[in-house]
Each structure stands twice: as structure tokens, then as C-alpha cells.
Scaffold this active site. Structure first.
Site, mmCIF file in Angstrom:
data_model
loop_
_atom_site.group_PDB
_atom_site.id
_atom_site.type_symbol
_atom_site.label_atom_id
_atom_site.label_comp_id
_atom_site.label_asym_id
_atom_site.label_seq_id
_atom_site.Cartn_x
_atom_site.Cartn_y
_atom_site.Cartn_z
ATOM 1 C CG ASP A 31 -8.152 -6.850 21.604
ATOM 2 O OD1 ASP A 31 -8.230 -5.610 21.687
ATOM 3 O OD2 ASP A 31 -7.075 -7.467 21.623
ATOM 4 C CG HIS A 48 -1.891 -3.414 23.469
ATOM 5 N ND1 HIS A 48 -2.039 -4.123 22.295
ATOM 6 C CD2 HIS A 48 -0.629 -2.924 23.469
ATOM 7 C CE1 HIS A 48 -0.900 -4.070 21.603
ATOM 8 N NE2 HIS A 48 -0.028 -3.336 22.295
ATOM 9 C CG ASP A 49 -8.494 -6.440 25.908
ATOM 10 O OD1 ASP A 49 -8.571 -6.399 27.152
ATOM 11 O OD2 ASP A 49 -9.374 -6.961 25.211
ATOM 12 C CG LEU A 103 -2.289 -0.684 0.971
ATOM 13 C CD1 LEU A 103 -3.043 -0.830 2.278
ATOM 14 C CD2 LEU A 103 -3.112 0.099 -0.034
ATOM 15 N NE ARG A 154 -0.822 4.318 16.519
ATOM 16 C CZ ARG A 154 0.054 4.794 17.382
ATOM 17 N NH1 ARG A 154 0.014 6.068 17.727
ATOM 18 N NH2 ARG A 154 0.987 4.014 17.896
ATOM 19 C CE1 TYR A 198 -7.223 1.061 23.221
ATOM 20 C CE2 TYR A 198 -7.466 -1.232 22.550
ATOM 21 C CZ TYR A 198 -6.880 0.004 22.387
ATOM 22 O OH TYR A 198 -5.951 0.190 21.395
ATOM 23 N NE ARG A 238 -0.657 9.655 7.861
ATOM 24 C CZ ARG A 238 -1.212 9.556 9.064
ATOM 25 N NH1 ARG A 238 -2.107 10.453 9.456
ATOM 26 N NH2 ARG A 238 -0.882 8.574 9.878
#
Length: 393
Positions: A163, A133-134, A68, A92, A137, A98
């Protein structure tokens, strides 16, 4: 009789921009239900640090290798998006834009595309651009703080709660809802912003209601469902195993203490001041027999007691074996597709995708020749690659 072996999402095309964690799991769920999932892997890999043959979250998918960071790679992904119903990415915020494969670029090519975005913090907010990370969160949403003993630190539930429950499952729900809308007469595609913090917070809805009503204390190990009661928790057995007890209702609790053998001496469950003594009595009794012995005692009862099994033990439990909850495929024991459908059952059709292994088939099936390298000529002037006339679907 089943109507189809393809699953209820047969005919739905999904592009998954490779990542790790909740994004691949969400794409696996769609694939298990019959969707044609093409995973766009990047050169050098972006998956788990294990042999791709064992990455079950890539089962039922096919893979192409795309860079990509090149104009050609961007064009290839946009070609796939034009032919897809769904695209998933887990970058993100701002990264897909972008790269040139953000929602604006993809929806311009395919106005009915459902563009699914999987992040921890979401697309907006003070933490949106930070790593996570999980564990972070679920910590922020209050979910982690509910789990564990009152006199110890919070217990970490692997990465299942954030997750996969708060992330992957909410992404799939959003995709299916948006897909339904896109397929209506006046429908159109849209962006699904699935943030793990949003989904995990949503999972605590009932607890927040109980908290507001005064039926839940805002601390660990003090409530009905967090181990605060002696009849909802885990107890060690004589051999170091554990039994899980969930005898909440009085009728089930009565059967529990009767089979446990403490019916005549157990303190009353209706007096919270006696719960410490009741917990001690239950714990002492469980330590008199092994886990397997207690499993036999409570088998087929309504006492709501079950052995705590390991990952390797679980597939062999008689109930799970009878239901086929786990299956063996390609030499790997793994969970079967869920949920179940009476007419269009899901199935494990393919082993985990190998990065780039399916490029030619995908180019043919999706009519996306840009995925293939241009033919080169041999010294005699004849192209060294002939056009395919057919391919397995």
C-alpha cells in the site's frame, strides 16, 4: 534559518477524492510538504472505521462533503479540478469515468491537471477489475514470498510494503514528475497510473539483479538480507524482547561478536556450513541478558545492533527523540513530516480533517462558489446567508 514554514509544495492545489489506504497517505504526504489538499468526502463516509479525529492520514487537509452520485456533486468536483494542479482518485478502473469525473472530463476543464490514479492491479490487465488488498498485491510480485523463515509461512509486513511503499510513494513520485512537466513552457497535464503491483515489483529491482547474477536464491531464509545468514536477523533476549543484528561487513561483525562476548568461541562466519552452529551460539548468548541490557552494551558502537521497539516505544528512543522523528500534535503522537528540507520545511499545520468542516473556507479560497448551497430567504424576504468578505487562508 528557514526560508518558509509552508513547505516546498506551498501553492500547489490538490483535490483528493476520498478513499482509504494508499490514496489518503499519498495526499497526506503532499499536504505535509505544503500543498493545499482538499479532500472530497462522500456523505456517509469512506474513511477508516475510527473517529476522524484520529485519522492521521487526513492531517494538513481540508474537507468538503460532495455527493458524486448527483449532477450537482459532479459539477462541484469539476469546478475544483479546474482550479487544481493535481487530482487523486483510488477507484476501480472505470468508476471515475462513470461518475463523470474521469481524466477526460477533468482534463477538458484543466489541460495542465495532473490526474493521479491509485489502484492495486492497475488500469489494465486481467485482474484490473477485481478486488484486492496489500497482501495479494505483494504476493503476486514475489515480494511476500521473500519474507519469513525458511521452514515457515511468509511473514506479513502489515500493509507497509504494498500500500504505502509500492503504492503511495510511487504515486507521489509520479505526481511530482508530471507536475514538473506540466509547468514547463510547452507542458500539459497527464494521467499517472500508479499500480501497487508495479511499484512493489520495482522495489525488488536489486534482488532481481542478484538473482540473475547467481547471488540470490529464489527461496526464503537462504540469502544475505532475508535472515539466511546468522549475522543478519533477530534474536530473543532473556526478557522476551528482541535485538536486530545487521553486522554484514567483517569489521562490524568483529565488533559485534566482541561486544556479544563470543569472540573466542564463535565458529567462523566465512564457512556457511558452520552458520547453524554460529546462529545457535549467538542465540544462546542473547538469551543471557535482557533487551535493555544488550541495548546498553551495543549503544554507540558500530556493531549494527538495535533493539526491536514497539510502536509506543519508538518515539521515546533517544536518537528519534533528538531528531524529532515523532511529534505530538493535537494530543496524538505521530510521525513528523519527511523528508526534511533546509529552506522550506514541511510541518503539521492542521489536525485530521473533519468531513465537510471546511466547505465555506474552501469555496472562498478556491473561488468555487458552487460548493455552497444557494441562499434561501427568510419570511421577511432577506437572504439568511450573506456573502463572506474575507476568510482565513
Amino acid at each position: 534559518m528557514t526560508e518558509s514554514d509552508n513547505g516546498p509544495l506551498h501553492g500547489v492545489r490538490v483535490v483528493e477524492l476520498a478513499g482509504i489506504g494508499p490514496g489518503p497517505f499519498a495526499a497526506m504526504l503532499l499536504a505535509d510538504l505544503g500543498a493545499d489538499v482538499v479532500r472530497v468526502d462522500r456523505p456517509g463516509g469512506a474513511g477508516l472505521a475510527i473517529d476522524p479525529a484520529y485519522d492521521i492520514t487526513n492531517r494538513n487537509k481540508r474537507s468538503v462533503l460532495v455527493d458524486l452520485k448527483t449532477p450537482q456533486g459532479v459539477a462541484q468536483v469539476l469546478d475544483l479540478a479546474e482550479r487544481a494542479d493535481v487530482l487523486l482518485e483510488g477507484y476501480r478502473p472505470g468508476v471515475a469515468e462513470r461518475l463523470g469525473v474521469g481524466p477526460e472530463q477533468c482534463l477538458a476543464r484543466n489541460p495542465r491537471l495532473v490526474y493521479g490514479r491509485m489502484t492495486g492491479w492497475g488500469q489494465q490487465g486481467p485482474l484490473a477489475d477485481t478486488a484486492g488488498h496489500d497482501i495479494g498485491y505483494i504476493a503476486l510480485t514475489g515480494a511476500l514470498g521473500m519474507i519469513g523463515p525458511p521452514d515457515g509461512p511468509p511473514a506479513i509486513p502489515a500493509n507497509l510494503l504494498g500500500d504505502y511503499a509500492g503504492g503511495s510513494l510511487y504515486l507521489v513520485i509520479g505526481i511530482l514528475a508530471a507536475l514538473q512537466h506540466a509547468r514547463t513552457e510547452d507542458g500539459r497535464g497527464q494521467v499517472v497510473d500508479a499500480a501497487i503491483v508495479d511499484g512493489t515489483a520495482h522495489l525488488t529491482a536489486m534482488i532481481h539483479g542478484m538473482l540473475a547474477a547467481g547471488g540470490w536464491q529464489d527461496r526464503r531464509g537462504a540469502n544475505l538480507l532475508d535472515g539466511g545468514t546468522p549475522f543478519y536477523g533477530t534474536y530473543e533476549t532473556a526478557d522476551g524482547g528482541y535485538m536486530a543484528v545487521g553486522a554484514l561487513e567483517k569489521r562490524f561483525y568483529g565488533e559485534f561478536i566482541r561486544l556479544l562476548g563470543i569472540e573466542d568461541e564463535a565458529p567462523t562466519r566465512d564457512d556457511p556450513t558452520a552458520w547453524d552452529a554460529l546462529r545457535t551460539a549467538i542465540a544462546a548468548r542473547f538469551k543471557t541478558r535482557t533487551r535493555d541490557e544488550w541495548t546498553t552494551v551495543f549503544q554507540d558502537s558500530d556493531a549494527c545492533v538495535a533493539p526491536v521497539l514497539s510502536l509506543r516505544e519508538a518515539p521515546h528512543h533517544p536518537h528519534l527523540a533528538a531528531r524529532g522523528t515523532f511529534v505530538d500534535h493535537g494530543g496524538i503522537t505521530q510521525p513528523a513530516p519527511a523528508p526534511r528540507f533546509s529552506h522550506t520545511p514541511g510541518a503539521i499545520r492542521r489536525p485530521p480533517a473533519r468531513p465537510g468542516a471546511d466547505t465555506e473556507d474552501i469555496a472562498h479560497d478556491w473561488q468555487a462558489p458552487s460548493l455552497l448551497p444557494p441562499p434561501t430567504e427568510d419570511p421577511a424576504g432577506t437572504p439568511d446567508r450573506t456573502e463572506r468578505k474575507d476568510a482565513a487562508h
